[in-house]
Write a protein that holds these residues in place. Structure first.
Motif, PDB file in Angstrom:
ATOM      1  N   LYS A  29       0.837  -1.203   0.000  1.00 57.49           N
ATOM      2  CA  LYS A  29       0.000   0.000   0.000  1.00 57.49           C
ATOM      3  C   LYS A  29       0.871   1.252   0.000  1.00 57.49           C
ATOM      4  N   TRP A  99      -7.023   7.799  -1.078  1.00 59.82           N
ATOM      5  CA  TRP A  99      -7.475   6.420  -0.895  1.00 59.82           C
ATOM      6  C   TRP A  99      -8.959   6.255  -1.198  1.00 59.82           C
ATOM      7  N   LEU A 111      -5.550  -3.995  -2.853  1.00 55.90           N
ATOM      8  CA  LEU A 111      -4.593  -3.660  -1.803  1.00 55.90           C
ATOM      9  C   LEU A 111      -5.193  -3.772  -0.398  1.00 55.90           C
ATOM     10  N   VAL A 113      -7.372  -1.843   1.170  1.00 54.37           N
ATOM     11  CA  VAL A 113      -7.268  -0.544   1.822  1.00 54.37           C
ATOM     12  C   VAL A 113      -8.408  -0.382   2.818  1.00 54.37           C
TER      13      VAL A 113
END
Length: 151
Positions: A29, A99, A111, A113
């Motif tokens: 990330k 993000w 990823l 997130v």
């Protein structure tokens, strides 16, 4: 203080992840963020870091040569370079926006997130501390630099 909250939220959303996988995910990330967000900031950041180290080296040399006025001026310059470096770093709001855009562009979230809301008290405290640090560093550098003019 922020990292345990982020890690806990991540592990709550992805319970099958162990500590090593979490660290790998965080590094992926961070690499994605650096590659995407810092494209325009790298040359300026590199110059500021170089100027900081040159200022510190010059300050130490001036202290060795008993030139206190020049040493204080160079130390003030180093503080100013660090302040500009911190001002160039992305804010929490900019990272949050980045993000959110990533999640909209990548609905599969490869990823993994996890975004914490900006209105959390811990987030607000971190934002306030970083802002105070940036301002104090810049003010200290300016005071040292201008004080050396009157020595």
């Amino acid at each position: 203080m922020l990292k345990p909250t982020l890690k806990q939220n991540f592990l709550d959303q992805y319970p099958d992840t162990d500590d090593q996988a979490y660290k790998a995910q965080q590094s992926m990330k961070q690499a994605y963020f650096n590659a995407s967000f810092y494209k325009q900031a790298v040359p300026l950041t590199s110059w500021l870091v170089l100027l900081f180290f040159l200022s510190i080296g010059g300050c130490l040399t001036a202290l060795y040569l008993d030139a206190l006025n020049i040493a204080i001026r160079l130390l003030g310059s180093a503080f100013i370079f660090i302040a500009f470096l911190y001002l160039k770093l992305p804010t929490f709001q900019a990272q949050h926006t980045f993000w959110k855009a990533y999640l909209q562009a990548h609905p599969k979230n490869e990823l993994k997130v996890v975004i914490l809301p900006l209105d959390l008290p811990i987030q607000q405290r971190q934002i306030a501390l970083l802002t105070k640090f940036k301002c104090c560093t810049l003010v200290a550098g300016l005071i040292l630099f201008y004080a050396s003019l009157f020595l």
